[in-house]
Motif scaffolding. Structure first.
Motif, PDB file in Angstrom:
ATOM      1  N   ASP A 100       0.825  -1.209   0.000  1.00 33.55           N
ATOM      2  CA  ASP A 100       0.000   0.000   0.000  1.00 33.55           C
ATOM      3  C   ASP A 100       0.862   1.263   0.000  1.00 33.55           C
ATOM      4  N   LEU A 101       1.952   1.245   0.759  1.00 36.04           N
ATOM      5  CA  LEU A 101       2.848   2.408   0.772  1.00 36.04           C
ATOM      6  C   LEU A 101       3.494   2.628  -0.594  1.00 36.04           C
ATOM      7  N   GLY A 102       3.839   1.544  -1.270  1.00 35.65           N
ATOM      8  CA  GLY A 102       4.394   1.669  -2.618  1.00 35.65           C
ATOM      9  C   GLY A 102       3.397   2.315  -3.566  1.00 35.65           C
ATOM     10  N   ASP A 103       2.146   1.874  -3.474  1.00 36.09           N
ATOM     11  CA  ASP A 103       1.092   2.457  -4.300  1.00 36.09           C
ATOM     12  C   ASP A 103       0.906   3.933  -3.962  1.00 36.09           C
ATOM     13  N   GLN A 104       0.969   4.255  -2.691  1.00 36.87           N
ATOM     14  CA  GLN A 104       0.822   5.644  -2.258  1.00 36.87           C
ATOM     15  C   GLN A 104       1.961   6.503  -2.838  1.00 36.87           C
ATOM     16  N   ALA A 105       3.162   5.970  -2.857  1.00 33.56           N
ATOM     17  CA  ALA A 105       4.296   6.714  -3.418  1.00 33.56           C
ATOM     18  C   ALA A 105       4.113   6.946  -4.921  1.00 33.56           C
ATOM     19  N   ILE A 106       3.605   5.950  -5.623  1.00 30.40           N
ATOM     20  CA  ILE A 106       3.371   6.101  -7.066  1.00 30.40           C
ATOM     21  C   ILE A 106       2.405   7.265  -7.319  1.00 30.40           C
ATOM     22  N   ARG A 107       1.368   7.344  -6.502  1.00 29.79           N
ATOM     23  CA  ARG A 107       0.337   8.362  -6.707  1.00 29.79           C
ATOM     24  C   ARG A 107       0.711   9.732  -6.164  1.00 29.79           C
ATOM     25  N   LYS A 108       1.442   9.798  -5.047  1.00 36.28           N
ATOM     26  CA  LYS A 108       1.587  11.063  -4.327  1.00 36.28           C
ATOM     27  C   LYS A 108       2.987  11.675  -4.327  1.00 36.28           C
ATOM     28  N   ALA A 109       3.997  10.905  -4.579  1.00 39.47           N
ATOM     29  CA  ALA A 109       5.366  11.411  -4.468  1.00 39.47           C
ATOM     30  C   ALA A 109       5.627  12.555  -5.441  1.00 39.47           C
ATOM     31  N   ARG A 110       6.532  13.404  -5.051  1.00 42.66           N
ATOM     32  CA  ARG A 110       6.898  14.542  -5.883  1.00 42.66           C
ATOM     33  C   ARG A 110       8.004  14.173  -6.863  1.00 42.66           C
ATOM     34  N   ARG A 111       9.006  13.446  -6.376  1.00 46.26           N
ATOM     35  CA  ARG A 111      10.167  13.124  -7.198  1.00 46.26           C
ATOM     36  C   ARG A 111       9.944  11.821  -7.976  1.00 46.26           C
ATOM     37  N   PRO A 112      10.385  11.787  -9.221  1.00 44.67           N
ATOM     38  CA  PRO A 112      10.248  10.570 -10.021  1.00 44.67           C
ATOM     39  C   PRO A 112      10.962   9.375  -9.395  1.00 44.67           C
ATOM     40  N   GLU A 113      12.087   9.620  -8.724  1.00 45.64           N
ATOM     41  CA  GLU A 113      12.822   8.525  -8.084  1.00 45.64           C
ATOM     42  C   GLU A 113      11.982   7.852  -7.007  1.00 45.64           C
ATOM     43  N   LYS A 139       8.655   7.787  -6.934  1.00 41.33           N
ATOM     44  CA  LYS A 139       7.595   7.055  -7.631  1.00 41.33           C
ATOM     45  C   LYS A 139       8.116   5.708  -8.148  1.00 41.33           C
ATOM     46  N   GLU A 140       9.308   5.733  -8.760  1.00 40.51           N
ATOM     47  CA  GLU A 140       9.899   4.503  -9.295  1.00 40.51           C
ATOM     48  C   GLU A 140      10.202   3.507  -8.176  1.00 40.51           C
ATOM     49  N   LEU A 141      10.757   4.012  -7.091  1.00 39.66           N
ATOM     50  CA  LEU A 141      11.063   3.140  -5.964  1.00 39.66           C
ATOM     51  C   LEU A 141       9.777   2.604  -5.337  1.00 39.66           C
ATOM     52  N   GLY A 142       8.741   3.434  -5.295  1.00 47.99           N
ATOM     53  CA  GLY A 142       7.446   2.978  -4.793  1.00 47.99           C
ATOM     54  C   GLY A 142       6.910   1.808  -5.605  1.00 47.99           C
ATOM     55  N   ALA A 143       7.034   1.883  -6.925  1.00 47.72           N
ATOM     56  CA  ALA A 143       6.585   0.785  -7.789  1.00 47.72           C
ATOM     57  C   ALA A 143       7.402  -0.475  -7.535  1.00 47.72           C
ATOM     58  N   GLU A 148       7.902  -5.867  -5.219  1.00 49.57           N
ATOM     59  CA  GLU A 148       8.726  -6.738  -4.380  1.00 49.57           C
ATOM     60  C   GLU A 148       7.932  -7.293  -3.200  1.00 49.57           C
ATOM     61  N   GLN A 149       7.147  -6.451  -2.566  1.00 55.77           N
ATOM     62  CA  GLN A 149       6.388  -6.901  -1.400  1.00 55.77           C
ATOM     63  C   GLN A 149       5.243  -7.830  -1.797  1.00 55.77           C
ATOM     64  N   ARG A 150       4.694  -7.638  -2.973  1.00 51.92           N
ATOM     65  CA  ARG A 150       3.707  -8.605  -3.478  1.00 51.92           C
ATOM     66  C   ARG A 150       4.360  -9.968  -3.676  1.00 51.92           C
ATOM     67  N   ALA A 151       5.573  -9.965  -4.212  1.00 56.13           N
ATOM     68  CA  ALA A 151       6.307 -11.222  -4.402  1.00 56.13           C
ATOM     69  C   ALA A 151       6.644 -11.864  -3.059  1.00 56.13           C
ATOM     70  N   LEU A 152       6.994 -11.048  -2.073  1.00 53.37           N
ATOM     71  CA  LEU A 152       7.272 -11.578  -0.736  1.00 53.37           C
ATOM     72  C   LEU A 152       6.019 -12.233  -0.159  1.00 53.37           C
ATOM     73  N   LEU A 153       4.882 -11.579  -0.299  1.00 54.02           N
ATOM     74  CA  LEU A 153       3.619 -12.157   0.190  1.00 54.02           C
ATOM     75  C   LEU A 153       3.301 -13.468  -0.532  1.00 54.02           C
ATOM     76  N   ALA A 154       3.540 -13.502  -1.831  1.00 54.23           N
ATOM     77  CA  ALA A 154       3.284 -14.730  -2.594  1.00 54.23           C
ATOM     78  C   ALA A 154       4.203 -15.858  -2.127  1.00 54.23           C
ATOM     79  N   ALA A 155       5.449 -15.538  -1.807  1.00 52.39           N
ATOM     80  CA  ALA A 155       6.387 -16.556  -1.324  1.00 52.39           C
ATOM     81  C   ALA A 155       6.059 -16.987   0.099  1.00 52.39           C
ATOM     82  N   LEU A 156       5.470 -16.097   0.865  1.00 55.15           N
ATOM     83  CA  LEU A 156       5.111 -16.397   2.250  1.00 55.15           C
ATOM     84  C   LEU A 156       3.825 -17.224   2.346  1.00 55.15           C
ATOM     85  N   ALA A 157       2.958 -17.104   1.361  1.00 50.88           N
ATOM     86  CA  ALA A 157       1.653 -17.781   1.398  1.00 50.88           C
ATOM     87  C   ALA A 157       1.750 -19.295   1.588  1.00 50.88           C
TER      88      ALA A 157
END
Length: 169
Positions: free
Chosen positions: A43-56, A58-62, A67-76
């Protein structure tokens, strides 16, 4: 000679006593806590994509979100084998963090987001360090597999925070 032997014996007893007081690694708590942080960071990554000022940011948020979706998938599968339910909603304190970040303007948001992410990565890496000492082979393997990716992302977040002026603390 006798004094040295007594000191060595006392040291051995003290070290043993500390190890005996350490709580055993709780796999179920590790899974739940790790999943809570990962869900929040998606959710924080999504928030950064939408709200961040700097492109860096936004990119890091994505990247964090993916990455965290992949972590959740590996944890499932670990959770499923142990009948541990993964969270579907943010914990109250994490929801409050998201709400607080949402009201911050521009570059202040970027800096606060990077600081929050750095703290989350530190918590995740500490949990993975503990998991790597677990008696559970699946959990150790998960830790070994995820640690390099999280270390690299933590470095990227730290670099972003540094470019934004560093931590205010």
């Amino acid at each position: 000679m006798r004094g040295t032997l007594c000191v060595a014996l006392l040291l051995a007893v003290a070290c043993h006593r500390g190890a005996a007081n350490d709580p055993p690694f709780n796999v179920n708590a590790f899974i739940t806590t790790t999943a809570n942080v990962a869900l929040s960071d998606v959710d924080l990554g999504d928030q950064a994509i939408r709200k961040a000022r700097r492109p860096e940011t936004k990119e890091l948020g994505a990247a964090v979100m993916n990455e965290q979706r992949a972590l959740l998938a590996a944890l499932a599968p670990l959770a499923q084998r142990r009948n541990v339910a993964l969270p579907s909603m943010l914990e109250d304190r994490r929801a409050a963090l998201h709400q607080n970040l949402s009201i911050l303007p521009g570059q202040v948001f970027d800096r606060a987001w990077a600081l929050a992410m750095l703290q989350d990565y530190d918590a995740l890496l500490a949990a993975l360090r503990d998991a790597s000492q677990s008696n559970d082979g699946d959990v150790r393997a998960f830790s070994t597999r995820m640690r390099p990716t999280l270390l690299a992302r933590r470095k990227a977040v730290n670099d972003l925070l540094g470019s934004l002026g560093g931590s205010p603390f």
